[in-house]
Design an enzyme around this catalytic site. Structure first.
Site, PDB file in Angstrom:
ATOM      1  CB  SER A 157       7.409  27.654   6.801  1.00  0.00           C
ATOM      2  OG  SER A 157       6.047  27.798   7.022  1.00  0.00           O
ATOM      3  NE  ARG A 172      20.763  31.533   5.488  1.00  0.00           N
ATOM      4  CZ  ARG A 172      20.322  32.076   6.633  1.00  0.00           C
ATOM      5  NH1 ARG A 172      19.449  31.441   7.382  1.00  0.00           N
ATOM      6  NH2 ARG A 172      20.723  33.260   7.026  1.00  0.00           N
ATOM      7  CG  ASP A 210       6.400  27.122  10.026  1.00  0.00           C
ATOM      8  OD1 ASP A 210       7.254  27.937  10.420  1.00  0.00           O
ATOM      9  OD2 ASP A 210       6.704  25.975   9.614  1.00  0.00           O
TER      10      ASP A 210
HETATM   11  C1  BGC Z   1      12.600  27.420   8.266  1.00  0.00           C
HETATM   12  C2  BGC Z   1      11.698  28.129   9.247  1.00  0.00           C
HETATM   13  C3  BGC Z   1      10.511  27.266   9.576  1.00  0.00           C
HETATM   14  C4  BGC Z   1      10.945  25.874   9.999  1.00  0.00           C
HETATM   15  C5  BGC Z   1       9.778  24.960  10.283  1.00  0.00           C
HETATM   16  C6  BGC Z   1      12.941  26.021   8.762  1.00  0.00           C
HETATM   17  O1  BGC Z   1      13.682  25.348   7.794  1.00  0.00           O
HETATM   18  O2  BGC Z   1      13.783  28.141   8.072  1.00  0.00           O
HETATM   19  O3  BGC Z   1      11.250  29.367   8.708  1.00  0.00           O
HETATM   20  O4  BGC Z   1       9.779  27.877  10.608  1.00  0.00           O
HETATM   21  O5  BGC Z   1      11.744  25.298   8.999  1.00  0.00           O
HETATM   22  O6  BGC Z   1       8.941  24.821   9.188  1.00  0.00           O
END
Ligand code: BGC
Length: 501
Positions: A157, A172, A210
């Site tokens: 995620s 990142r 996610d």
């Molecule tokens: C991430 C996402 C993720 C979201 C929720 C963010 O910090 O960059 O990829 O879907 O958090 O978990």
């Protein structure tokens, strides 16, 4: 409270005994943190254009990552899949069997603690730890069995650009992770190498965000689901775009009507600070974070930051000559960065007592501070302002995707600790959607609204498994767009032996 009555999302409270200096501060904070209707609309409109910009070749600050999840499940998917979710606090491994009965599944799962040190450790430690957990899972649940290669949906995620579904270059780290040597590289090969080293019979089939998992899992049981959202430690959304509306994929000559799930990575919205009403506290949060300049939207909304914004305001008031708060008290505990989480704010907002005695005890126990009644009133108001701002800004993202796609009626599947646990988050979000989209007076209550945000199905479990299943199905049908190596994806799996799923 009488039966059937509902608590309103904000508390009147009595400001009668609040001295002028604190009252002035309450008014100042209200001004700072309130996002009025017109501003919501302005943010949403800018959001719509930024979503489109992210899909162009030039790109914008919202990454809008194509995920190569190309379609919704139809309920006839079958097979056994592993799902791995690398969350902030836990690592969850699931084995999901999609059964012959349409839309049904069996699931077994184990959780492993994600040691805090891993978040700032080395890449080898991270992949090694994850592979160890997967190995333990297999040994525990399949002792002495001859196993085929098990297809895995790995919920990772973080923002990753994907040329293939089994590929992901970490753009990142977000959410406080800071592991050296991972950004800018494909995360799949080192992960697979750690599995191979241990001889674990697992084949990574799909790297999944996610939000995409949430979208697919929710759409599995509700065909009106159009968007998957996470409002948790971080925040983000995914939706299904048509390939013809993704200029940055034009070179691939895909059928323009083919669906493609887009992981928006909307946490990066307004990194250039054009429209979001940032307060001085938001600026400090950003500056002190491991990635300044990134995730501007997320830093005003997500669970990781809500408690910290609150802490920074209180500390600032304590140091402010214009008002007196926690006078002559030891604020050493309050001075510790990230010592308060969103759960702390939730607890304040949930204090049912008129004299805010639970909040009083919370401050005493957690921060060693004794609060006066006027201080408690300010504290409650501040929690409410921060929680309400988060919910209202979140609604801008949802409204923007709907506006972009012309959806006026749909369901949005949402998951994450803030969505599930933060008091009034849902109804505050619904109210904001109503203001943005000019719904009639009887709408915007969070029930039977034209666009309704509902609790999602298990995205990082069932969702990731379904995406793995959909991917294998595509390979079997020879639809190989976004599959790195179709042959090796099937090699050794049950699907390869049977020839069908
Ligand atoms: C991430 C996402 C993720 C979201 C929720 C963010 O910090 O960059 O990829 O879907 O958090 O978990």
């Amino acid at each position: 409270m009488p039966v059937g009555s509902r608590r309103t999302p904000s508390r009147k409270g009595s400001m009668a005994d609040v001295p002028k200096d604190l009252l002035d501060q309450i008014n100042r904070l209200e001004e700072l943190f309130t996002v009025p209707q017109e501003k919501l609309k302005q943010i949403t409109d800018h959001f719509v254009s930024e979503l489109a910009k992210g899909l162009t070749v030039e790109g914008g600050s919202i990454p809008m990552n194509p995920t190569w999840c190309m379609g919704f499940p139809d309920g006839n998917e079958t097979g056994t899949f592993l799902a791995l979710d690398m969350g902030g606090t836990n690592l969850r491994v699931c084995e999901i069997t999609l059964t012959e009965e349409k839309g049904e599944f069996d699931i077994i799962q184990s959780k492993y603690r994600m040691p805090e040190e891993l978040k700032t450790g080395t890449a080898d430690e991270l992949w090694g730890y994850i592979a160890d957990c997967l190995q333990q899972f297999i040994e525990y649940h399949h002792a002495d069995e001859e196993l085929d290669q098990l297809p895995l949906g790995f919920t990772f995620s973080y923002p990753a650009s994907q040329e293939y579904i089994d590929h992901g270059v970490l753009q990142r780290w977000t959410k406080g992770f800071d592991i050296e040597g991972v950004e800018g590289k494909d995360v799949v090969p080192p992960f697979e190498a750690a599995l191979a080293e241990r001889g674990v019979p697992i084949k990574l089939t799909a790297l999944v965000n996610d939000t995409t998992g949430t979208l697919i899992a929710s759409a599995y049981t509700d065909t009106q689901m159009k968007i998957g959202c996470i409002f948790g430690t971080g925040c983000n959304a995914a939706y299904m775009e048509d390939c013809g509306s993704i200029p940055k994929l034009a070179h691939m000559n895909l059928d323009p009507s083919l669906p493609m799930a887009i992981n928006c990575e909307w946490g990066a919205f307004d990194n250039e600070h054009k429209v979001l009403p940032r307060t001085p506290y938001d600026i400090v949060i950003d500056k002190e974070s491991p990635r300044p300049g990134q995730q501007a939207f997320e830093k005003m909304i997500a669970g990781l930051y809500l408690g910290e914004i609150f802490r920074l305001v209180l500390l600032d008031l304590h140091q402010n000559q214009d008002c007196k708060i926690f006078e002559d008290q030891d604020v050493s505990k309050l001075s510790k960065a990230y010592s308060l989480d969103a759960g702390f704010l939730s607890a304040i907002e949930e204090d049912p007592f008129e004299n805010l005695s639970e909040t009083h005890d919370l401050f005493q126990n957690k921060l060693n501070l004794i609060c006066t009644k006027p201080e408690l009133e300010l504290i409650r108001k501040l929690a409410e302002l921060i929680g309400t701002r988060a919910a209202r800004l979140s609604a801008c993202g949802v409204a923007a995707i709907c506006k972009k796609k012309g959806w006026t009626n749909c369901h949005v599947g949402a998951d994450g600790s803030v969505f599930n646990k933060y008091p009034h988050f849902k109804v505050r979000g619904a109210q904001a959607l109503k203001e943005i989209l000019d719904w009639p007076a009887n709408k915007g209550k969070g029930k039977n609204d034209p666009i309704e945000i509902l609790p999602a199905e298990d995205g990082s479990g069932v969702g990731a498994a379904l995406i793995a299943a959909l991917t294998l199905k595509r390979v079997q049908l020879g639809q190989n767009a976004g599959i790195r190596d179709p042959k090796s994806m099937l090699a050794g799996t049950k699907a390869a032996k049977k020839g069908t799923m």
